[in-house]
Scaffold this active site. Structure first.
Site, short mmCIF file in Angstrom:
data_model
loop_
_atom_site.label_atom_id
_atom_site.label_comp_id
_atom_site.label_asym_id
_atom_site.label_seq_id
_atom_site.Cartn_x
_atom_site.Cartn_y
_atom_site.Cartn_z
N ASP A 97 -4.05 -2.63 3.92
CA ASP A 97 -4.21 -1.81 2.72
C ASP A 97 -5.26 -0.73 2.92
OD1 ASP A 97 -3.11 -4.53 1.80
OD2 ASP A 97 -2.68 -3.10 0.19
N ARG A 130 -5.17 0.01 -8.93
CA ARG A 130 -5.48 -1.00 -7.90
C ARG A 130 -6.51 -0.39 -6.94
NH1 ARG A 130 -0.90 -4.45 -5.35
NH2 ARG A 130 -2.67 -5.86 -5.15
N ALA A 168 0.80 -1.23 0.00
CA ALA A 168 0.00 0.00 0.00
C ALA A 168 0.83 1.29 0.00
CB ALA A 168 -0.98 -0.04 1.17
N LYS A 200 -4.11 -8.50 2.83
CA LYS A 200 -3.98 -9.59 1.86
C LYS A 200 -4.87 -10.77 2.22
CE LYS A 200 -2.20 -9.52 -1.20
NZ LYS A 200 -2.89 -9.20 -2.47
O1 MRU Z 1 -1.18 -7.17 -3.20
P1 MRU Z 1 -0.07 -6.54 -2.43
O2 MRU Z 1 1.20 -7.32 -2.48
O3 MRU Z 1 0.12 -5.09 -2.81
O4 MRU Z 1 -0.60 -6.58 -0.94
C1 MRU Z 1 0.21 -6.10 0.09
C2 MRU Z 1 -0.38 -6.31 1.42
O5 MRU Z 1 -1.44 -6.88 1.59
C3 MRU Z 1 0.35 -5.69 2.57
O6 MRU Z 1 0.13 -6.45 3.72
C4 MRU Z 1 -0.21 -4.30 2.77
O7 MRU Z 1 -0.07 -3.53 1.61
C5 MRU Z 1 0.40 -3.61 3.90
S1 MRU Z 1 1.89 -2.86 3.33
C6 MRU Z 1 2.88 -2.24 4.42
#
Ligand code: MRU
Length: 367
Positions: free
Chosen positions: A243, A90, A55, A254
């Site tokens: 996120d 996204r 994120a 995630k």
């Molecule tokens: O799909 P992604 O790899 O962008 O997802 C990332 C995550 O779910 C992280 O846990 C989240 O962005 C927190 S980042 C510090």
């Protein structure tokens, strides 16, 4: 943080001071390839193909995307078009929208000839702020890990994490991993259970790469192993990122995070979410309103890896033609979360906990 002893951030300007450089995360851990982003389209593609992901890093990259777009056209219309294009890359991470709002705010009232310089300066500041924010998250989280270490009289602390919320997901340090790095550096005996995080394996590929690079003891586990480890008392804490967290404290992260939180609750394991204020969406009341990204079925039916000859390849693991669904995120209800670790301190996972740290949002959030 370091790769092979060399310090890196995840995003920086190239030697010409204009192009943006970043690490291609689709190639890690097998190859360290730097991608150069020169246009708005380059940035949009890098975000949607997940060459950059996580994120906070998505937000920082999008900020530079606006600066790159303004280089060829600094009109209001071009600014709006750039923000719309980047916002569509996204849907779940709120940091993307936050960064675009910041860029619009910084640029909008500037004369055209000043806009490019202002945009670069704001994007650079967003990156620096992210580093400082995560450093503070690390500091606050360290206190929490220290308290657990004292309770265990110095015995090893086992922390389970999901996906990658480390420095690769941010500009530096990470959110969930920042306290772990700080604890390791402070000489605490920490060990991390790394969920592989299917379908894209950000845990196995990226979190393990990061932790290994910093010398933090860790073990990759299949996504389904966490509950078993918790039953066996092999997990002291879970720390994950987010996120998007809504005003009531529900946490989108995630896919699979929710199942870990359920197992943690059943086994009395504290479940902590590390987050910067920029990951909170105060405009949404609860997590049911968060848009959940759905990605290509190929990410489920295929896996990428390195062949014995060194080439990186994608192989099919499902029957030809079997349909697959690929939900990128899930929502963990606030009732399953023990606490939030933020740049402003640690708070219980409640609406009040959040607004105590971010009082500006108190009235809005209670309304
Ligand atoms: O799909 P992604 O790899 O962008 O997802 C990332 C995550 O779910 C992280 O846990 C989240 O962005 C927190 S980042 C510090």
């Amino acid at each position: 943080m370091n790769i092979d002893g060399k310090p890196y951030r995840t995003i920086w300007l190239g030697e010409d001071g204009g192009a943006v450089q970043t690490i291609d995360q689709t190639k890690l851990p097998h190859a360290l390839e730097i991608v150069t982003l020169e246009t708005l389209d380059d940035v949009a593609r890098a975000i949607s193909t997940m060459q950059v992901r996580g994120a906070p890093l998505i937000g920082a990259t999008a900020a530079y995307g606006v600066a790159l777009a303004l280089r060829s056209d600094a009109s209001d219309e071009a600014l709006d078009r750039a923000c719309a294009t980047l916002a569509a890359t996204r849907p779940t991470a709120i940091n993307l929208r936050w960064a675009l709002d910041e860029m619009r705010e910084a640029v909008r009232n500037q004369p055209r000839e000043a806009r490019v310089a202002v945009a670069y300066a704001r994007a650079a500041a967003i990156c620096d702020e992210d580093v400082e924010t995560n450093r503070r998250i690390g500091e606050h989280g360290l206190g929490l890990i220290q308290a657990h270490a004292e309770k265990k009289k110095g015995a090893r602390i086992n922390i389970l994490t999901h996906c990658n919320a480390g420095w690769l997901a941010c500009v530096d340090w990470g959110t969930a991993l920042a306290p772990i790095y700080r604890a390791h550096d402070a000489g605490l005996d920490v060990h991390v259970w790394v969920d592989e995080t299917r379908p894209r394996n950000q845990g196995a590929a990226l979190t393990a790469f990061e932790l290994g690079g910093h010398g933090v003891p860790h073990t990759i586990i299949a996504d389904n192993a966490g509950g078993h480890l918790m039953q066996k008392k092999l997990v002291d804490l879970c720390i994950v990122g987010t996120d998007r967290t809504t005003a009531n404290g529900d946490v989108a992260n995630k896919i699979g995070t929710y199942l870990k939180a359920l197992a943690a609750r059943d086994n009395d394991v504290p479940f902590l979410v590390a987050l910067p204020g920029t990951s909170i969406d105060w405009s949404l009341e609860d997590g049911s309103l968060i848009p959940i990204e759905e990605r290509s079925a190929d990410e489920v039916t295929r896996v990428a890896g390195r062949l014995p000859d060194g080439r990186i390849a994608s192989v099919q693991i499902a029957p030809e033609g079997s349909p697959a669904a690929n939900y990128g995120f899930d929502v963990t209800p606030v009732r399953l979360i023990t606490g939030f670790i933020t740049e402003r301190g640690v708070a219980p996972a409640t609406r009040d906990g959040l607004t105590t740290l971010y009082p500006k949002h108190r009235a809005k959030s209670a309304a």
